[in-house]
Design a protein around this motif. Structure first.
Motif, PDB file in Angstrom:
ATOM      1  N   LEU A  42      17.448 -10.281  48.702  1.00  0.00           N
ATOM      2  CA  LEU A  42      16.886  -9.922  47.821  1.00  0.00           C
ATOM      3  C   LEU A  42      16.636  -8.881  47.623  1.00  0.00           C
ATOM      4  CD1 LEU A  42      14.020 -11.658  50.733  1.00  0.00           C
ATOM      5  CD2 LEU A  42      15.055 -12.443  48.464  1.00  0.00           C
ATOM      6  N   GLY A  43      16.989  -7.618  47.350  1.00  0.00           N
ATOM      7  CA  GLY A  43      16.568  -6.567  46.480  1.00  0.00           C
ATOM      8  C   GLY A  43      17.470  -7.084  45.144  1.00  0.00           C
ATOM      9  N   HIS A  44      18.906  -6.873  46.294  1.00  0.00           N
ATOM     10  CA  HIS A  44      20.688  -7.090  44.932  1.00  0.00           C
ATOM     11  C   HIS A  44      19.933  -8.131  43.655  1.00  0.00           C
ATOM     12  CE1 HIS A  44      24.103  -7.423  42.895  1.00  0.00           C
ATOM     13  NE2 HIS A  44      24.383  -8.011  43.307  1.00  0.00           N
ATOM     14  N   ALA A  45      19.552  -9.526  44.740  1.00  0.00           N
ATOM     15  CA  ALA A  45      18.702 -10.499  43.266  1.00  0.00           C
ATOM     16  C   ALA A  45      18.557 -11.005  42.833  1.00  0.00           C
ATOM     17  CB  ALA A  45      19.051 -11.981  44.341  1.00  0.00           C
ATOM     18  N   THR A  46      16.863  -9.500  43.086  1.00  0.00           N
ATOM     19  CA  THR A  46      15.707 -10.056  42.583  1.00  0.00           C
ATOM     20  C   THR A  46      15.487  -8.972  41.063  1.00  0.00           C
ATOM     21  OG1 THR A  46      14.670  -8.784  44.010  1.00  0.00           O
ATOM     22  CG2 THR A  46      14.195 -10.635  43.380  1.00  0.00           C
ATOM     23  N   ARG A  50      15.555  -9.794  36.964  1.00  0.00           N
ATOM     24  CA  ARG A  50      14.712  -8.981  36.600  1.00  0.00           C
ATOM     25  C   ARG A  50      14.755  -7.830  35.277  1.00  0.00           C
ATOM     26  NH1 ARG A  50      12.349  -6.292  40.949  1.00  0.00           N
ATOM     27  NH2 ARG A  50      13.102  -4.336  40.784  1.00  0.00           N
ATOM     28  N   ASP A  51      16.455  -7.714  35.559  1.00  0.00           N
ATOM     29  CA  ASP A  51      16.611  -6.710  34.520  1.00  0.00           C
ATOM     30  C   ASP A  51      17.624  -7.898  33.343  1.00  0.00           C
ATOM     31  OD1 ASP A  51      16.211  -4.124  35.750  1.00  0.00           O
ATOM     32  OD2 ASP A  51      18.875  -4.510  36.883  1.00  0.00           O
ATOM     33  N   LYS A  52      17.696  -8.452  33.899  1.00  0.00           N
ATOM     34  CA  LYS A  52      18.262  -9.741  32.438  1.00  0.00           C
ATOM     35  C   LYS A  52      16.858 -10.707  32.304  1.00  0.00           C
ATOM     36  CE  LYS A  52      21.527 -13.006  33.404  1.00  0.00           C
ATOM     37  NZ  LYS A  52      21.845 -14.031  34.419  1.00  0.00           N
ATOM     38  N   ARG A  53      16.424 -10.705  32.608  1.00  0.00           N
ATOM     39  CA  ARG A  53      15.073 -11.232  31.770  1.00  0.00           C
ATOM     40  C   ARG A  53      14.432 -10.194  31.092  1.00  0.00           C
ATOM     41  NH1 ARG A  53       9.986  -9.826  32.327  1.00  0.00           N
ATOM     42  NH2 ARG A  53       8.163 -11.805  31.276  1.00  0.00           N
ATOM     43  N   LEU A  54      14.344  -9.046  31.908  1.00  0.00           N
ATOM     44  CA  LEU A  54      14.013  -8.547  30.134  1.00  0.00           C
ATOM     45  C   LEU A  54      14.724  -7.391  29.135  1.00  0.00           C
ATOM     46  CD1 LEU A  54      12.615  -4.753  33.539  1.00  0.00           C
ATOM     47  CD2 LEU A  54      11.190  -6.301  31.661  1.00  0.00           C
ATOM     48  N   ARG A  55      15.759  -8.051  29.491  1.00  0.00           N
ATOM     49  CA  ARG A  55      16.914  -7.656  28.393  1.00  0.00           C
ATOM     50  C   ARG A  55      16.531  -8.827  26.956  1.00  0.00           C
ATOM     51  NH1 ARG A  55      21.009  -6.301  32.227  1.00  0.00           N
ATOM     52  NH2 ARG A  55      21.136  -8.279  31.588  1.00  0.00           N
ATOM     53  N   GLY A 282      16.532 -15.285  32.981  1.00  0.00           N
ATOM     54  CA  GLY A 282      17.445 -14.688  31.775  1.00  0.00           C
ATOM     55  C   GLY A 282      18.205 -14.329  30.939  1.00  0.00           C
ATOM     56  N   GLU A 283      18.147 -15.948  30.572  1.00  0.00           N
ATOM     57  CA  GLU A 283      19.228 -16.530  29.183  1.00  0.00           C
ATOM     58  C   GLU A 283      17.727 -16.715  27.850  1.00  0.00           C
ATOM     59  OE1 GLU A 283      22.646 -19.554  31.410  1.00  0.00           O
ATOM     60  OE2 GLU A 283      20.226 -19.412  32.597  1.00  0.00           O
ATOM     61  N   CYS A 334       6.826 -14.462  38.909  1.00  0.00           N
ATOM     62  CA  CYS A 334       6.099 -13.112  39.658  1.00  0.00           C
ATOM     63  C   CYS A 334       7.341 -12.846  40.890  1.00  0.00           C
ATOM     64  CB  CYS A 334       5.094 -14.559  39.698  1.00  0.00           C
ATOM     65  SG  CYS A 334       5.449 -15.857  40.496  1.00  0.00           S
ATOM     66  N   MET A 335       7.742 -13.811  41.186  1.00  0.00           N
ATOM     67  CA  MET A 335       8.968 -13.452  42.674  1.00  0.00           C
ATOM     68  C   MET A 335       9.773 -12.517  42.338  1.00  0.00           C
ATOM     69  SD  MET A 335       9.549 -17.402  43.634  1.00  0.00           S
ATOM     70  CE  MET A 335      10.681 -17.147  44.793  1.00  0.00           C
ATOM     71  N   ASN A 336      10.227 -12.143  41.495  1.00  0.00           N
ATOM     72  CA  ASN A 336      11.360 -11.631  40.872  1.00  0.00           C
ATOM     73  C   ASN A 336      11.026  -9.550  40.871  1.00  0.00           C
ATOM     74  OD1 ASN A 336      13.462 -13.258  41.369  1.00  0.00           O
ATOM     75  ND2 ASN A 336      13.312 -13.675  38.779  1.00  0.00           N
ATOM     76  N   VAL A 337       9.344  -9.382  40.287  1.00  0.00           N
ATOM     77  CA  VAL A 337       8.645  -8.403  40.759  1.00  0.00           C
ATOM     78  C   VAL A 337       7.589  -8.243  41.696  1.00  0.00           C
ATOM     79  CG1 VAL A 337       8.988  -8.342  38.163  1.00  0.00           C
ATOM     80  CG2 VAL A 337       6.917  -9.338  39.033  1.00  0.00           C
TER      81      VAL A 337
END
Length: 539
Positions: A42-46, A50-55, A282-283, A334-337
């Protein structure tokens, strides 16, 4: 068409199906926390999502304006819901489609079964759908001799692994690729026994397995991301192309859509087609967006149905504090953060809808007085990260607090909860007798008594030395009884200081010639000396 009222019933129906926890969240979370592999996955996936979304979000200078627009559109849709549903039905029917209304999960499942039986099919292919998971359609059909095959890769992994989804967007987020390979080798017929855990090889194996299903299926079942009232159009967005295969190849297409998915105008898609892909995967845009309006002669499915699902949605709509939960577009941002979800995973929530949105949506659909879901509003630290990430600005922390209040009122205030809608003052006038006080009631009563008077608080403070003596030599409480035991399961409680701040301040103020600010601890003197601050007493 099944005749149903599109208005809000006087007594909104309660939702049923896979939206009810089977055990309280604290118990389920405690068990899931022991799974180190789950936390690592979970830690790796979220973090990756999350990083892709922020970009991609940072690329848009008007992102906040888009969020405001999305929120406004959904607010309008909920305010006009009966009218928009009637308009959608009129437009969809005029273009050759058939509309059925389902009050709850049982009715939706029955309608879907009847439609499949009418075709003579024994197998159906499915597009990833939260609504069909919510009503337990796959299990319902299987019990009646109809096989439903998931075609989304992650859903396929969950289905073959005899598991349950743990994420709105990535149902198999709790599995790593080695675990996926093992599932394929065990459950997928005709798979290459030399299959490795390379993502490309796994995708190729799934593609070969599903191709036969796509080409032979006569019936497909889908959900819907959006339903456009203005034109009677349904829409599905996805990343793999399996959805496109399902909504174009079979002769019969059955869509199960929650009534909250309706949008007023086709133009509204302009906003959501920017918000959804960035917030979910994140696309910048979805690889596949499929839109269909009724049936078109000679093109695609000729027998097109939509089941409009309530299943507690009008109940949530009647809650003026919580109705904005119906604005959710199922992006999973919301889940990813969420720090709670990242550590416990989706299974701990016991519902099709996990994470922060599930902690408010499931109790709203079933009623927070439903015992199985009453603990979900407490599955949050109220840090607010979910609100900041939500593309349609659902104030999840505010709704969580509201539902906690509803739970207290239902369990500790007046016995049974009132129907949603009336405010707290109205419920207090209903004359129902209070139940027996709980430990929390007693604790809050004592705190209210002590904090309402300075003299009373001073009296309580005189017991600090006793508490300090009970803590033992290490100056800590490692185990407390009753309600406090939940706190000490995972942390120690420091012993109280030998003297309270109020007591120290009074002594300081009485010293002859003491100047304001002198000895107030700013330079290390005062309350920091000899009162246990260096022993865990004040933190």
């Amino acid at each position: 068409m099944t005749s149903v009222s599109l208005g809000i019933p006087a007594v909104p129906p309660r939702g049923f199906g896979n939206i009810s926890a089977v055990e309280p969240f604290p118990q389920a979370a405690h068990r899931e926390l022991a799974n180190a592999q789950l936390r690592a996955n979970l830690g790796h996936a979220t973090h990756t999502i999350r990083d892709k979304r922020l970009r991609v979000v940072s690329e848009l200078p008007d992102w906040e304006a888009l969020r405001d627009a999305g929120s406004a559109i959904k607010t309008e849709a909920m305010a006009r819901l009966p009218e928009l549903l009637a308009q959608f039905e009129e437009q969809f029917t005029a273009r050759g489609g058939i509309v059925d209304g389902a009050r709850d999960a049982a009715e939706a499942n029955r309608i879907a079964e009847e439609l499949i039986r009418a075709t003579g099919a024994k197998d159906v292919v499915k597009v990833k759908s939260m609504a069909t998971q919510e009503i337990g359609l796959n299990e319902y059909l299987e019990e009646r001799g109809i096989s439903a095959f998931e075609t989304d890769l992650a859903e396929l992994i969950v289905q073959l692994g005899h598991d349950k989804p743990s994420h709105i967007l990535v149902p198999a987020i709790h599995k790593n690729r080695t675990e996926i390979r093992d599932i394929f080798l065990k459950e997928m017929p005709d798979v290459d026994l030399g299959l490795t855990d390379e993502p490309r090889r796994l995708a190729m194996a799934a593609r070969a397995h599903l191709r036969k299903k796509f080409l032979s299926a006569k019936v497909a079942i889908s959900g819907a991301n959006f339903g456009i009232a203005e034109t009677g159009t349904l829409g599905v967005v996805e990343s793999e192309g399996n959805g496109r295969m399902c909504v174009t190849l079979p002769e019969t297409l059955i869509t199960v859509m929650g009534i909250e998915k309706v949008l007023p105008r086709a133009q509204d898609l302009e906003v959501f087609m920017q918000l959804l892909p960035r917030s979910s995967t994140g696309e910048r845009m979805n690889p596949y967006t499929s839109l269909w309006t009724g049936a078109t002669h000679g093109d695609g499915p000729q027998n097109v149905h939509v089941i409009l699902l309530d299943n507690g949605r009008t109940r949530a709509l009647a809650d003026r504090h919580g109705r904005s939960a119906l604005h959710c577009i199922r992006c999973s941002a919301c889940m990813n953060v969420c720090p709670v979800y990242e550590r416990t995973g989706g299974h701990a929530y016991g519902s099709t809808y996990p994470g922060p949105i599930g902690a408010i949506l499931s109790p709203l659909l079933t009623g927070v007085e439903a015992e199985e879901n009453s603990s979900l509003p407490y599955a949050s630290s109220l840090c607010g990260a979910c609100y900041d990430a939500c593309p349609v600005k659902i104030n999840i922390p505010e709704i969580l607090v509201h539902l906690r209040g509803e739970d207290v009122e239902a369990k500790h205030g007046r016995g049974q909860a009132a129907e949603p809608g009336p405010d707290a003052s109205a419920r207090k006038r209903n004359g129902r007798r209070r139940g027996l006080p709980t430990q929390m009631d007693v604790a809050m009563g004592v705190a209210s008594w002590a904090l309402s008077s300075g003299d009373r608080l001073g009296l309580v403070e005189k017991g600090l030395p006793v508490g300090r003596a009970l803590a033992g030599r290490d100056g800590k409480f490692s185990r407390l009884p009753g309600l406090a035991s939940g706190w000490t399961q995972s942390r120690d409680v420091p012993a109280p200081p030998s003297e309270s701040f109020r007591s120290w301040w009074k002594k300081r103020d009485r010293r002859p010639g003491a100047a304001p600010g002198e000895g107030d601890g700013a330079t290390g003197s005062g309350p920091g000396e000899g009162d246990g601050a260096t022993e865990g007493g004040r933190r």
